[in-house]
Structure formats: C-alpha cells, structure tokens
Design an enzyme around this catalytic site. Structure first.
Site, PDB file in Angstrom:
ATOM      1  N   LYS A   1       2.496  12.507  16.592  1.00 40.92           N
ATOM      2  CA  LYS A   1       2.511  12.733  17.716  1.00 40.92           C
ATOM      3  C   LYS A   1       1.195  11.985  18.696  1.00 40.92           C
ATOM      4  CE  LYS A   1       0.749  15.548  21.950  1.00 40.92           C
ATOM      5  NZ  LYS A   1       0.136  15.683  22.482  1.00 40.92           N
ATOM      6  N   ASN A   2       0.100  12.563  17.377  1.00 40.92           N
ATOM      7  CA  ASN A   2      -1.133  11.645  18.644  1.00 40.92           C
ATOM      8  C   ASN A   2      -0.806   9.964  18.037  1.00 40.92           C
ATOM      9  OD1 ASN A   2      -1.252  13.949  20.291  1.00 40.92           O
ATOM     10  ND2 ASN A   2      -3.258  14.843  19.611  1.00 40.92           N
TER      11      ASN A   2
ATOM     12  N   ARG B   1      -0.932  13.469  29.603  1.00 48.87           N
ATOM     13  CA  ARG B   1      -1.757  12.785  30.244  1.00 48.87           C
ATOM     14  C   ARG B   1      -1.847  11.652  29.463  1.00 48.87           C
ATOM     15  NH1 ARG B   1      -5.770  14.491  32.469  1.00 48.87           N
ATOM     16  NH2 ARG B   1      -7.702  13.277  31.271  1.00 48.87           N
TER      17      ARG B   1
ATOM     18  N   CYS C   1      -6.228  19.838  34.168  1.00 48.20           N
ATOM     19  CA  CYS C   1      -4.892  20.241  33.638  1.00 48.20           C
ATOM     20  C   CYS C   1      -5.481  21.920  33.324  1.00 48.20           C
ATOM     21  CB  CYS C   1      -4.484  19.383  32.315  1.00 48.20           C
ATOM     22  SG  CYS C   1      -5.866  18.672  30.174  1.00 48.20           S
TER      23      CYS C   1
ATOM     24  N   ARG D   1     -11.175  17.123  32.186  1.00 50.83           N
ATOM     25  CA  ARG D   1     -10.232  15.762  31.421  1.00 50.83           C
ATOM     26  C   ARG D   1     -10.501  14.424  31.977  1.00 50.83           C
ATOM     27  NH1 ARG D   1      -5.405  17.684  27.323  1.00 50.83           N
ATOM     28  NH2 ARG D   1      -6.583  15.462  26.498  1.00 50.83           N
ATOM     29  N   PRO D   2     -11.249  14.313  32.773  1.00 51.93           N
ATOM     30  CA  PRO D   2     -11.953  12.782  33.191  1.00 51.93           C
ATOM     31  C   PRO D   2     -11.587  11.237  32.549  1.00 51.93           C
ATOM     32  CG  PRO D   2     -14.079  12.887  32.366  1.00 51.93           C
ATOM     33  CD  PRO D   2     -12.705  14.319  31.968  1.00 51.93           C
ATOM     34  N   VAL D   3     -11.157   9.991  32.900  1.00 49.43           N
ATOM     35  CA  VAL D   3     -11.271   9.254  32.399  1.00 49.43           C
ATOM     36  C   VAL D   3     -12.074   8.439  32.390  1.00 49.43           C
ATOM     37  CG1 VAL D   3      -8.420   9.251  31.778  1.00 49.43           C
ATOM     38  CG2 VAL D   3      -9.073   8.851  34.065  1.00 49.43           C
TER      39      VAL D   3
ATOM     40  N   LEU E   1     -14.925   7.090  31.328  1.00 44.25           N
ATOM     41  CA  LEU E   1     -14.770   6.477  29.594  1.00 44.25           C
ATOM     42  C   LEU E   1     -13.665   4.919  29.653  1.00 44.25           C
ATOM     43  CD1 LEU E   1     -16.277   8.719  27.547  1.00 44.25           C
ATOM     44  CD2 LEU E   1     -17.731   7.475  28.927  1.00 44.25           C
TER      45      LEU E   1
ATOM     46  N   ASP F   1      -7.597  20.691  18.607  1.00 39.28           N
ATOM     47  CA  ASP F   1      -5.692  21.555  18.382  1.00 39.28           C
ATOM     48  C   ASP F   1      -5.850  22.759  17.631  1.00 39.28           C
ATOM     49  OD1 ASP F   1      -5.712  20.049  20.685  1.00 39.28           O
ATOM     50  OD2 ASP F   1      -4.693  18.014  19.692  1.00 39.28           O
TER      51      ASP F   1
ATOM     52  N   ARG G   1       6.775  19.836  23.703  1.00 38.29           N
ATOM     53  CA  ARG G   1       5.793  18.435  23.680  1.00 38.29           C
ATOM     54  C   ARG G   1       5.278  18.014  22.673  1.00 38.29           C
ATOM     55  NH1 ARG G   1       1.379  18.892  27.555  1.00 38.29           N
ATOM     56  NH2 ARG G   1       0.546  17.030  25.754  1.00 38.29           N
TER      57      ARG G   1
HETATM   58  C1  UD1 Z   1      -7.201  13.426  22.157  1.00 38.64           C
HETATM   59  C2  UD1 Z   1      -5.341  14.091  21.811  1.00 38.64           C
HETATM   60  C3  UD1 Z   1      -6.138  16.213  21.643  1.00 38.64           C
HETATM   61  C4  UD1 Z   1      -7.316  15.966  21.353  1.00 38.64           C
HETATM   62  C5  UD1 Z   1      -8.467  15.114  21.960  1.00 38.64           C
HETATM   63  C6  UD1 Z   1      -9.626  15.824  21.388  1.00 38.64           C
HETATM   64  C7  UD1 Z   1      -3.779  12.428  21.886  1.00 38.64           C
HETATM   65  C8  UD1 Z   1      -2.825  12.182  23.173  1.00 38.64           C
HETATM   66  N1  UD1 Z   1      -4.208  14.016  22.709  1.00 38.64           N
HETATM   67  O1  UD1 Z   1      -6.756  13.613  23.775  1.00 38.64           O
HETATM   68  O2  UD1 Z   1      -4.770  16.214  21.290  1.00 38.64           O
HETATM   69  O3  UD1 Z   1      -7.281  17.708  21.717  1.00 38.64           O
HETATM   70  O4  UD1 Z   1      -7.990  13.882  21.814  1.00 38.64           O
HETATM   71  O5  UD1 Z   1      -9.751  16.155  20.092  1.00 38.64           O
HETATM   72  O6  UD1 Z   1      -4.385  11.729  21.184  1.00 38.64           O
HETATM   73  N2  UD1 Z   1     -13.896  12.469  28.005  1.00 38.64           N
HETATM   74  C9  UD1 Z   1     -14.564  12.062  29.428  1.00 38.64           C
HETATM   75  N3  UD1 Z   1     -14.742  10.979  29.874  1.00 38.64           N
HETATM   76  C10 UD1 Z   1     -13.888  10.377  29.613  1.00 38.64           C
HETATM   77  C11 UD1 Z   1     -12.119  10.982  27.557  1.00 38.64           C
HETATM   78  C12 UD1 Z   1     -13.065  11.870  27.412  1.00 38.64           C
HETATM   79  O7  UD1 Z   1     -15.639  13.140  29.613  1.00 38.64           O
HETATM   80  O8  UD1 Z   1     -13.086   9.114  29.947  1.00 38.64           O
HETATM   81  C13 UD1 Z   1     -14.616  13.668  27.291  1.00 38.64           C
HETATM   82  C14 UD1 Z   1     -13.390  14.998  28.075  1.00 38.64           C
HETATM   83  O9  UD1 Z   1     -13.425  16.177  29.299  1.00 38.64           O
HETATM   84  C15 UD1 Z   1     -13.258  15.506  26.637  1.00 38.64           C
HETATM   85  C16 UD1 Z   1     -13.904  15.127  25.021  1.00 38.64           C
HETATM   86  O10 UD1 Z   1     -14.332  13.746  26.204  1.00 38.64           O
HETATM   87  O11 UD1 Z   1     -14.269  16.822  26.876  1.00 38.64           O
HETATM   88  C17 UD1 Z   1     -13.244  14.382  24.646  1.00 38.64           C
HETATM   89  O12 UD1 Z   1     -11.610  14.224  24.934  1.00 38.64           O
HETATM   90  P1  UD1 Z   1     -10.715  12.542  24.584  1.00 38.64           P
HETATM   91  O13 UD1 Z   1     -10.695  12.461  23.269  1.00 38.64           O
HETATM   92  O14 UD1 Z   1     -10.493  11.948  25.190  1.00 38.64           O
HETATM   93  O15 UD1 Z   1      -9.562  13.724  24.313  1.00 38.64           O
HETATM   94  P2  UD1 Z   1      -8.307  12.504  24.663  1.00 38.64           P
HETATM   95  O16 UD1 Z   1      -7.811  11.828  24.271  1.00 38.64           O
HETATM   96  O17 UD1 Z   1      -7.727  13.015  25.872  1.00 38.64           O
END
Ligand code: UD1
Length: 420
Positions: free
Chosen positions: A22-23, A93, A117, A122-124, A126, A307, A399
């Site tokens: 999936k990922n 997301r 969630c 889970r901010p974006v 970065l 995961d 999902r």
């Molecule tokens: C992806 C996977 C998810 C997995 C996760 C960690 C997909 C579709 N999903 O989620 O299954 O659990 O990696 O291996 O591939 N963070 C920030 N700012 C940002 C981005 C992230 O603070 O802009 C933090 C997050 O809150 C979290 C950490 O970084 O604490 C890691 O998150 P991230 O690797 O980004 O997870 P996803 O990519 O959403």
C-alpha cells in the site's frame, strides 16, 4: 457497519500470498501526475486506500483504466483540476502525496490540510518548508495548502528535521522536474521510498542515493510513461507472521521479500519461532510452543516499524514473560491497549511505552478498531482468545489489508465478516 467475528484458539497453518505494498502503491499512483504519457502499474493491492487515491485522480479529471489483468493504467493528460478536496484527504492523509507532483508539473496545487488522526497530530510542516525552499509560494488558508510557483521549482539542499516517509516522497517527486539538483538529507530510507524512486527512474528521472539518508535528484525536462510492478507489502507480511507466532502456528508467506523485514524477523526468532527464508518467501514455525515475550522500540527504517508494534503488543499479551513496546515515531499509538485489556490482557501504558505482562489466554469481547494497524492487532488478539471476539469499525482494516478474512480462513482461522 460490517464487523468481523472471530472464534479464537486455532493455530494458523498453511500458505498465503502477499499483496503489493500500500505505502508504495500510493506514492506511485501520485507520481503518474508527473507525465502526460501512460503509466501502467502492476501488483496494486485491492484496498480501500487505493480506491481513494484513484478517486482523487478522478476528481482531477484523470480517469485510471483497469486492464484485463487488473493492472491500472493512468494517463494524466486529461487533468483539469489541481486540487485534493477535504472529503478525500480526511479519509486518507496520504492524499498529501499529490502536492509535490502537481506543483512541479503544473505550477499550482491545492490540497486540503490533513487534520489530526487517531494516532496523533501528524503535521505536514516539513513537506511545506521543503517545497518553499525550492521556490514555491505556499499559503494555508480556508483549510487548504495553496501552493504555486512562477516558472519551475528550483533544486535546493534540504535537511529534513525529522525522518518523514511521505515528506521525502513528496520532495523527491517535486525535484524530478525541478531546475538543477536537489539534495535531501536525513531522507527516509524506507523500502517504499526506494520503490517509488525506482519507478521514477523508470519514468526517466535522475535519482541516486535512494535507500540511504541522502537522496540526490537532478531535475530533467520531462518524464515518460512506463510499466512498473509494486513491491510486496512488508507490513502485511509481518502481520501474518506475528499472527502465526501468537497462535503457535506454522505458515509460509509467498510473493514477499525477507530482505526488507530483518528487524521483524529477528524479533520473531527471539519469540521462539523457527524462520526459513527463500528469495520471495518466508516460513515461520512455532513447533506448537507458546511465544516468549519480546521488547521492541519503533524507529524509522531499518529499525523496527511503528506499523508493526500493535501486532507485537497482541503477541506479547499471551506470551511467556513481560515485554515492553516503546513508540518513538507517533505520539498516540496505543489506542488498542485499552481494548486488549477489556479482553483480559495485562498491559500498562507508561508515557510512550507499554509494559505487557503475558497471560495464559485472552477472553473474547466486543472491541472497536481505532486505526489501521490497531485493528490488525485486535484481530490477532481475537485469534488468541477463548470464545468469540467481535471487531467493530473494520473499515480501518479494509484500508490496508487485502481480503484479510479470506487469507486468515485459508490459514484455518475461524473468522467471518458480518454485514451491518
Ligand atoms: C508513513 C506511512 C505510515 C507509517 C509512517 C511511519 C505512508 C502512506 N504512510 O506515514 O504507514 O506509519 O510513514 O513509518 O507511507 N512529521 C512532522 N512533520 C511533517 C511530517 C512528519 O512532524 O511534515 C512527523 C510525524 O508527525 C511523525 C513523524 O514525523 O511523528 C513520522 O511521520 P511520517 O514518516 O511523515 O509519516 P507518514 O509519511 O505520514
């Protein structure tokens, strides 16, 4: 809403096939927006999240076609809208993955801001700051990330403050069509990032360093179509192996990749499993023995995956001894613990660690799934319970796990889906 009914107490035995990951399928579908030529994607898993991503492409005016072999062909040249609406982003997301491709190819993108969630905020931030460093203008208003660029994105040297999987993927996709070189430092090393990079290279991108913490992308003028087969799902693989270990079973999983599951396989050996591997299969045999408890600590790849921690919590709940599970990636990923305790488990939450004292057996109860991997762990808890467990809100499981009840039935489990 459908429920799963599980009558536990059966050791899993038999063979199953693992689906595509999936990922990596999700970012690869988003990457089809980078070219006006057709991209054929093979080994896509049949999952609700994949349908959501196809629907998202559909909203933009792109109509993916499913061919006779269930491969998907995407020709994004018909695109009309450059926006990911809240209705879809709130259910998945990973919709944020269209931000980089839209911006770099069309110079504009609007993506609803994903909210919190069940597993944390889970901010974006970065994703946004990296694209800004490449010259994008980004504002967040009316609940949307609105991004634009005059001309082309410019290559940049980006240091990711935290290891982020989709953040690395978004920037890598954006950089493929940027002007000049982009270096992503502290990049995610997850196998799914490598799979996406390999697909992008097939499309004509110039990428190196994937699988290390420094990815270098030299922008090219355009990308072309290709045919790409998605790698196997390591989380699905691990989930069935853990279920087999928890039930003292003996299974073989096929069409998978042992080389990307080292941290999980070594924990399963500590549990007491005999593990045999071939190039694309893994066999686990507990020889009928009760598992020993293990302690795990999640961290970015190649360390133990977040995961997979909930599933090990379920295993530890019936194991011999006491084990701890420490979560360092997400802030609130222990929702399943309270449900397991309702089934007779003995689990304490202490900050970002849970201490699990193994009991002889769990007792079936009605429980509720709160997120994707938590629901998998509740199914494992049901499989090691006496009497019946009913798992509610299983849309979470659909999902990310293809045909979970059919695959578990193939392994001998007594599990069925009950329509609402
Ligand atoms: C992806 C996977 C998810 C997995 C996760 C960690 C997909 C579709 N999903 O989620 O299954 O659990 O990696 O291996 O591939 N963070 C920030 N700012 C940002 C981005 C992230 O603070 O802009 C933090 C997050 O809150 C979290 C950490 O970084 O604490 C890691 O998150 P991230 O690797 O980004 O997870 P996803 O990519 O959403």
């Amino acid at each position: 809403m459908d429920r799963l009914l599980i009558n536990g107490g059966v050791s899993l035995e038999g063979e199953i096939r693992i689906a595509g990951a999936k990922n990596s399928a999700l970012p690869i579908l988003a990457a089809t927006l980078l070219t006006h030529e057709t991209v054929q994607i093979c080994n896509l898993p049949h999952l609700y999240d994949i349908t959501t991503m196809l629907e998202l492409l559909g909203c933009m005016g792109v109509q993916p076609i499913v061919d006779e072999k269930l491969n998907v062909e995407v020709d994004s040249s018909t695109i009309q809208h450059f926006s990911a609406p809240y209705e879809l982003v709130k259910t998945m997301r990973a919709s944020i993955l269209v931000l980089g491709p839209l911006l770099t190819r069309y110079g504009k993108a609007e993506v609803a801001l994903p909210g919190g969630c069940a597993i944390g905020s889970r901010p974006v931030n970065l994703h946004i700051s990296a694209l800004e460093a490449m010259g994008a203008t980004i504002v967040v208003e009316d609940g949307y990330i609105k991004a634009s660029i005059d001309g082309k994105l410019k290559g940049a040297h980006i240091f990711m403050d935290l290891v982020t999987v989709t953040g690395t993927e978004n920037v890598m996709m954006a950089a493929t069509l940027a002007e000049g070189q982009t270096v992503i430092e502290n990049a995610a090393r997850e196998p799914e990032v490598v799979d996406l990079a390999n697909c992008l290279v097939e499309m004509g991108a110039d990428i190196s360093g994937q699988g290390t913490d420094t990815i270098v992308v030299n922008g090219v003028d355009e990308l072309k179509g290709c045919s790409y087969s998605v790698m196997p799902d390591r989380i699905e693989t691990g989930t069935y192996l853990i279920a087999a270990a928890a039930t003292r079973g003996h299974i073989k999983v096929k069409d998978t990749r042992p080389d990307i599951l080292e941290s999980v396989l070594s924990k399963l050996e500590q549990v007491g499993a005999e593990i045999k591997v071939g190039e694309n299969w893994i066999e686990l045999d507990m020889h009928g023995q009760r598992p020993h408890s293990v302690s795990v600590r999640t961290a970015p790849y190649p360390a133990f995956p977040t995961d997979m921690q909930a599933q090990f919590t379920a295993l530890n709940s019936v194991a011999d001894g006491t084990g701890s599970i420490t979560e360092t990636v997400f802030e609130n990923r222990f929702m399943h613990v309270h449900e397991m305790n309702r089934m007779g488990a003995s689990i304490k939450v202490e900050g970002n660690t849970v201490i699990v004292e193994g009991v002889d057996a769990l007792k079936g109860a009605p429980v509720m799934a709160t997120d994707l991997r938590a629901s998998a762990s509740l199914i494992i808890a049901g499989l090691v319970s006496e009497n019946e467990t009913s798992v509610d809100r299983i849309y979470h499981i659909d999902r990310g796990y293809e045909c979970i009840e059919e695959k578990l039935q193939l392994l001998g489990a007594r599990i069925r889906r009950v329509p609402a």
